[in-house]
Structure formats: C-alpha cells, structure tokens
Scaffold this motif. Sequence first.
Motif, PDB file in Angstrom:
ATOM      1  N   GLN A   7       0.836  -1.205   0.000  1.00 35.14           N
ATOM      2  CA  GLN A   7       0.000   0.000   0.000  1.00 35.14           C
ATOM      3  C   GLN A   7       0.867   1.250   0.000  1.00 35.14           C
ATOM      4  O   GLN A   7       0.589   2.229  -0.687  1.00 35.14           O
ATOM      5  N   SER A   8       1.955   1.235   0.772  1.00 36.91           N
ATOM      6  CA  SER A   8       2.855   2.397   0.848  1.00 36.91           C
ATOM      7  C   SER A   8       3.522   2.667  -0.482  1.00 36.91           C
ATOM      8  O   SER A   8       3.655   3.812  -0.916  1.00 36.91           O
ATOM      9  N   VAL A   9       3.959   1.616  -1.158  1.00 36.66           N
ATOM     10  CA  VAL A   9       4.595   1.770  -2.480  1.00 36.66           C
ATOM     11  C   VAL A   9       3.598   2.337  -3.480  1.00 36.66           C
ATOM     12  O   VAL A   9       3.904   3.232  -4.271  1.00 36.66           O
ATOM     13  N   SER A  10       2.406   1.839  -3.407  1.00 40.52           N
ATOM     14  CA  SER A  10       1.370   2.318  -4.327  1.00 40.52           C
ATOM     15  C   SER A  10       1.081   3.798  -4.103  1.00 40.52           C
ATOM     16  O   SER A  10       0.962   4.582  -5.050  1.00 40.52           O
ATOM     17  N   ASP A  11       0.981   4.199  -2.822  1.00 39.67           N
ATOM     18  CA  ASP A  11       0.721   5.613  -2.517  1.00 39.67           C
ATOM     19  C   ASP A  11       1.854   6.504  -3.001  1.00 39.67           C
ATOM     20  O   ASP A  11       1.648   7.613  -3.509  1.00 39.67           O
ATOM     21  N   LEU A  12       3.099   6.003  -2.832  1.00 36.51           N
ATOM     22  CA  LEU A  12       4.256   6.788  -3.256  1.00 36.51           C
ATOM     23  C   LEU A  12       4.251   6.998  -4.761  1.00 36.51           C
ATOM     24  O   LEU A  12       4.531   8.102  -5.260  1.00 36.51           O
ATOM     25  N   LEU A  13       3.955   5.957  -5.491  1.00 38.09           N
ATOM     26  CA  LEU A  13       3.921   6.068  -6.953  1.00 38.09           C
ATOM     27  C   LEU A  13       2.834   7.030  -7.408  1.00 38.09           C
ATOM     28  O   LEU A  13       3.019   7.787  -8.362  1.00 38.09           O
ATOM     29  N   ILE A  14       1.693   6.966  -6.691  1.00 35.18           N
ATOM     30  CA  ILE A  14       0.605   7.890  -7.051  1.00 35.18           C
ATOM     31  C   ILE A  14       1.033   9.330  -6.834  1.00 35.18           C
ATOM     32  O   ILE A  14       0.800  10.217  -7.651  1.00 35.18           O
ATOM     33  N   GLN A  15       1.721   9.594  -5.705  1.00 39.86           N
ATOM     34  CA  GLN A  15       2.171  10.951  -5.404  1.00 39.86           C
ATOM     35  C   GLN A  15       3.194  11.432  -6.436  1.00 39.86           C
ATOM     36  O   GLN A  15       3.167  12.586  -6.879  1.00 39.86           O
ATOM     37  N   ILE A  16       4.112  10.523  -6.785  1.00 39.60           N
ATOM     38  CA  ILE A  16       5.113  10.881  -7.816  1.00 39.60           C
ATOM     39  C   ILE A  16       4.422  11.183  -9.136  1.00 39.60           C
ATOM     40  O   ILE A  16       4.747  12.147  -9.843  1.00 39.60           O
ATOM     41  N   GLY A  17       3.433  10.391  -9.461  1.00 43.81           N
ATOM     42  CA  GLY A  17       2.686  10.611 -10.708  1.00 43.81           C
ATOM     43  C   GLY A  17       1.985  11.951 -10.719  1.00 43.81           C
ATOM     44  O   GLY A  17       1.935  12.645 -11.746  1.00 43.81           O
ATOM     45  N   VAL A  19       2.868  14.613  -9.005  1.00 42.63           N
ATOM     46  CA  VAL A  19       3.898  15.673  -9.139  1.00 42.63           C
ATOM     47  C   VAL A  19       4.332  15.808 -10.586  1.00 42.63           C
ATOM     48  O   VAL A  19       4.463  16.918 -11.122  1.00 42.63           O
ATOM     49  N   LEU A  20       4.591  14.679 -11.252  1.00 44.44           N
ATOM     50  CA  LEU A  20       5.016  14.718 -12.655  1.00 44.44           C
ATOM     51  C   LEU A  20       3.924  15.313 -13.545  1.00 44.44           C
ATOM     52  O   LEU A  20       4.214  16.069 -14.485  1.00 44.44           O
ATOM     53  N   ALA A  21       2.683  14.995 -13.245  1.00 45.64           N
ATOM     54  CA  ALA A  21       1.575  15.537 -14.038  1.00 45.64           C
ATOM     55  C   ALA A  21       1.486  17.043 -13.876  1.00 45.64           C
ATOM     56  O   ALA A  21       1.262  17.785 -14.847  1.00 45.64           O
ATOM     57  N   LEU A  22       1.654  17.493 -12.608  1.00 53.37           N
ATOM     58  CA  LEU A  22       1.628  18.942 -12.374  1.00 53.37           C
ATOM     59  C   LEU A  22       2.762  19.645 -13.099  1.00 53.37           C
ATOM     60  O   LEU A  22       2.603  20.723 -13.679  1.00 53.37           O
ATOM     61  N   LEU A  23       3.965  19.038 -13.063  1.00 50.34           N
ATOM     62  CA  LEU A  23       5.104  19.625 -13.777  1.00 50.34           C
ATOM     63  C   LEU A  23       4.836  19.688 -15.273  1.00 50.34           C
ATOM     64  O   LEU A  23       5.191  20.674 -15.943  1.00 50.34           O
ATOM     65  N   ALA A  24       4.241  18.642 -15.823  1.00 51.71           N
ATOM     66  CA  ALA A  24       3.937  18.617 -17.259  1.00 51.71           C
ATOM     67  C   ALA A  24       2.940  19.711 -17.625  1.00 51.71           C
ATOM     68  O   ALA A  24       3.066  20.389 -18.658  1.00 51.71           O
ATOM     69  N   VAL A  25       1.918  19.868 -16.741  1.00 47.84           N
ATOM     70  CA  VAL A  25       0.926  20.918 -16.989  1.00 47.84           C
ATOM     71  C   VAL A  25       1.567  22.289 -16.955  1.00 47.84           C
ATOM     72  O   VAL A  25       1.301  23.151 -17.793  1.00 47.84           O
ATOM     73  N   LEU A  26       2.428  22.513 -15.970  1.00 46.27           N
ATOM     74  CA  LEU A  26       3.123  23.798 -15.870  1.00 46.27           C
ATOM     75  C   LEU A  26       4.009  24.044 -17.095  1.00 46.27           C
ATOM     76  O   LEU A  26       4.080  25.161 -17.642  1.00 46.27           O
ATOM     77  N   PHE A  27       4.737  22.996 -17.493  1.00 41.79           N
ATOM     78  CA  PHE A  27       5.632  23.113 -18.663  1.00 41.79           C
ATOM     79  C   PHE A  27       4.849  23.462 -19.925  1.00 41.79           C
ATOM     80  O   PHE A  27       5.196  24.393 -20.658  1.00 41.79           O
ATOM     81  N   LEU A  28       3.781  22.728 -20.161  1.00 38.87           N
ATOM     82  CA  LEU A  28       2.970  22.974 -21.360  1.00 38.87           C
ATOM     83  C   LEU A  28       2.298  24.331 -21.288  1.00 38.87           C
ATOM     84  O   LEU A  28       2.189  25.053 -22.288  1.00 38.87           O
ATOM     85  N   GLY A  29       1.829  24.685 -20.091  1.00 35.80           N
ATOM     86  CA  GLY A  29       1.177  25.978 -19.940  1.00 35.80           C
ATOM     87  C   GLY A  29       2.124  27.129 -20.202  1.00 35.80           C
ATOM     88  O   GLY A  29       1.743  28.148 -20.781  1.00 35.80           O
ATOM     89  N   PHE A  30       3.396  26.980 -19.761  1.00 32.64           N
ATOM     90  CA  PHE A  30       4.382  28.043 -19.955  1.00 32.64           C
ATOM     91  C   PHE A  30       4.652  28.277 -21.437  1.00 32.64           C
ATOM     92  O   PHE A  30       4.677  29.426 -21.907  1.00 32.64           O
ATOM     93  N   PHE A  31       4.855  27.195 -22.185  1.00 36.49           N
ATOM     94  CA  PHE A  31       5.233  27.330 -23.591  1.00 36.49           C
ATOM     95  C   PHE A  31       4.052  27.559 -24.539  1.00 36.49           C
ATOM     96  O   PHE A  31       4.218  28.181 -25.590  1.00 36.49           O
ATOM     97  N   PHE A  32       2.882  27.066 -24.190  1.00 38.86           N
ATOM     98  CA  PHE A  32       1.764  27.156 -25.116  1.00 38.86           C
ATOM     99  C   PHE A  32       0.690  28.162 -24.691  1.00 38.86           C
ATOM    100  O   PHE A  32      -0.232  28.419 -25.455  1.00 38.86           O
ATOM    101  N   VAL A  33       0.776  28.700 -23.476  1.00 41.87           N
ATOM    102  CA  VAL A  33      -0.193  29.691 -23.024  1.00 41.87           C
ATOM    103  C   VAL A  33       0.497  31.000 -22.637  1.00 41.87           C
ATOM    104  O   VAL A  33       0.203  32.065 -23.179  1.00 41.87           O
TER     105      VAL A  33
END
Length: 256
Positions: A7-17, A19-33
């Motif tokens: 359960q702990s490993v699963s939660d960690l992966l979800i949190q990492i995911g 964070v990565l999704a937020l970074l991707a959104v920020l990256f795309l938003g910076f360059f395309f918006v």
Amino acid sequence: MAKISTQSVSDLLIQIGIVLALLAVLFLGFFFVYLPFTTNHGQTITVPEVTKLSFDEMKNILEDRGLRYEVDSTFVAGAPPLTVFQQYPRANAKVKEGRKIYVTLVKRVPPMVSMPNLVDMIDRSAARTLEALGLVEGERTYVPDVAKNSVLRQLYNGKEIAPGTPVPKGARIDLEVGDGLGNTMFEVPNVVGLQLDEAEAAIRGSNLKVGTKISVEDPEKEVGTVVRQRPEARPGERIRVGETMDLWVVGPIEPN
C-alpha cells in the motif's frame, strides 16, 4: 528490517505521478499559453506599403497597425519633399506587433555641392561626374568645334558657372559640347545691307558666331543696318565653322 507494505509503495507512486503531471501541466502551460500571450507568438502583421506617402499618412497607417517607426532623411532630386522614399522592412513582410519600421523621408531643402570643372571633359565623363555629385545633366547643345564630344562650357540657369561655385544638389547643369566640325571651311556669307537681327540669324545659321558689334553713323542708312563685316565676303574668302564675324551697325546697339 521492517517490510515496506504494498500500500505504501502504491501511494508513493501515485504521489510521484501527481507531481510529474503537475510539472507537465506547468511546462505545457508556460510554452503554449504564457509565452504566446506575452510575446504574441504566431501572430504577425503584414507591413504596409508607405513609400511615396506623406509623413502624416505614413504615421497614421503604421500606428493603426500597431507598428512603430524611426525616421531618417535624405535628398532625392525630383522627389516631393517630406514623402517616404524608402522603408525597411519592405511592404508585405511579416512582422510582430510593435515592430519598428525604418523609413527615409525626402528632405525639403537640398544640400549644397561644389560645382565641378567639366570643361575639356568628354561628355560621357561629364555626365557621370554630375550624377556622382547628385547633379542633373540638363540641355546638351552641340556647337562647332574641333574638340568633338568635349565640354566647352558649363551653364546653370542659362549662365556660365565657374568650378567651385556652390549649387543645390539636384540642380540641372547645361553643357555646350563640340561637334567636331571646326575644320570645315566654306565661303564667307555676305550680311552687309541686312538688319542686325537678320544678319545675326544668317551668321548663326551658317554655324558661325556673332563677334563684336560696332556702332557707326551713316545718315543715308536705316538704323540697325549692317554696313560692314569682318571677314569680308570677297571672292575666294573662306571661313572656318565656329569662327566669329564682327559687324558694323548703324545707330546705337542694344546689349544682348
């Protein structure tokens, strides 16, 4: 050693995911918006044609399209003053809003240049010299002279102009050029008995020049009558094309 639960490993992966999704959104938003919004990325304006327009017309057209301008000036012979002579970028180029357009206006007052010495130059060289100085070749008159195609006199506004005299850029300079006929010989025309204006026309019509005119008294002759000429029209007397004839005229002589 304590075991890490699944359960702990699963939660960690979800949190990492997340964070990565937020970074991707920020990256795309910076360059395309954000960047397109702040730099008008992809939005271009077609540069209008402003050459030959007045300064006020040019100013209004560029400002209406959100373009800036910077003005320089030059003198162009024959061009209307305070009109646009050149522009950069050229018409129909694609630029961003706020781009500066460089325009060159025609000066109102021409600068002065020093009149060159064209005498004894070949006519083609004289024409190139005038062009290089921003002067314009005016009327070219051919006169009898052995120096074919050589400049004999330079004139401005109908008067001979000396080298070094200041003239406005764009001024028209007339040239007297030799036609190479100076060695042609023919019989001396007889103008005695003619009125002065008729005699002068006959002399010039024979490719000769009117020389000195001397006033004389002769009560038996009408005022203005030519009573003598030099050279005289004697049998066998010949004259060269381009030479002068002196005249003796009854009564006062008006200056040319």
